[in-house]
Scaffold this motif. Structure first.
Motif, short mmCIF file in Angstrom:
data_model
loop_
_atom_site.label_atom_id
_atom_site.label_comp_id
_atom_site.label_asym_id
_atom_site.label_seq_id
_atom_site.Cartn_x
_atom_site.Cartn_y
_atom_site.Cartn_z
N LEU A 60 5.31 -18.95 -12.65
CA LEU A 60 5.19 -17.62 -12.03
C LEU A 60 5.18 -17.72 -10.51
O LEU A 60 5.79 -16.89 -9.82
CB LEU A 60 3.94 -16.91 -12.53
CG LEU A 60 3.96 -16.40 -13.97
CD1 LEU A 60 2.60 -15.87 -14.36
CD2 LEU A 60 5.01 -15.32 -14.12
N THR A 61 4.50 -18.73 -10.00
CA THR A 61 4.47 -18.92 -8.55
C THR A 61 5.86 -19.27 -8.01
O THR A 61 6.28 -18.76 -6.98
CB THR A 61 3.47 -20.02 -8.17
OG1 THR A 61 2.19 -19.68 -8.71
CG2 THR A 61 3.34 -20.17 -6.67
N ALA A 62 6.57 -20.13 -8.73
CA ALA A 62 7.93 -20.50 -8.30
C ALA A 62 8.85 -19.28 -8.32
O ALA A 62 9.66 -19.09 -7.41
CB ALA A 62 8.48 -21.59 -9.21
N ARG A 63 8.71 -18.43 -9.34
CA ARG A 63 9.55 -17.24 -9.41
C ARG A 63 9.24 -16.28 -8.26
O ARG A 63 10.16 -15.71 -7.65
CB ARG A 63 9.34 -16.53 -10.74
CG ARG A 63 10.20 -15.32 -10.91
CD ARG A 63 9.95 -14.66 -12.27
NE ARG A 63 10.71 -13.45 -12.40
CZ ARG A 63 10.31 -12.26 -11.96
NH1 ARG A 63 9.16 -12.15 -11.36
NH2 ARG A 63 11.05 -11.20 -12.13
N ALA A 64 7.95 -16.10 -7.95
CA ALA A 64 7.58 -15.22 -6.85
C ALA A 64 8.10 -15.76 -5.52
O ALA A 64 8.59 -15.00 -4.68
CB ALA A 64 6.07 -15.05 -6.80
#
Length: 114
Positions: A75-79
């Motif tokens: 999720l952090t990588a996507r954000a």
């Protein structure tokens, strides 16, 4: 002839829309706590009142921790990918961490099953 009057332009500066990362941090912290609990359960003495259950619980906790950390890193990588609008170093590092966490969860899951 008529005179053309121009209205003065007012520019509105806006802050960039940044998403809150509370969900990612919460999932990541729970994943780290699950890994810590799994590591603690590995060293629990057999005469403890839940000692019989501790034989396989630490592997399950490692699997859960790996999956939670993979979700948090993903999720952090996507954000970050949406924010940076491209593959930067921090997006690549978070993606690699998510893949490694998933690989760890699968490895401990296979050990747990076998």
């Amino acid at each position: 002839m008529s005179t053309l009057t121009q209205r003065p332009m007012v520019e509105v500066t806006r802050m960039p829309n940044r998403r809150s990362m509370i969900v990612e941090w919460t999932i990541g912290i729970v994943g780290v706590l699950a890994a810590g609990l799994g590591a603690w359960m590995y060293y629990v003495p057999a005469d403890w009142f839940l000692g019989g259950l501790a034989a396989g619980w630490y592997l399950g906790m490692f699997v859960a921790a790996g999956l939670l950390l993979a979700i948090a890193f993903g999720l952090t990588a996507r954000a970050m990918l949406k924010e940076d609008e491209g593959w930067t170093a921090r997006v690549t590092v978070m993606t690699i961490l998510a893949v490694l966490a998933t690989a760890g969860a699968v490895t401990f899951g296979l050990i747990w099953i076998l």
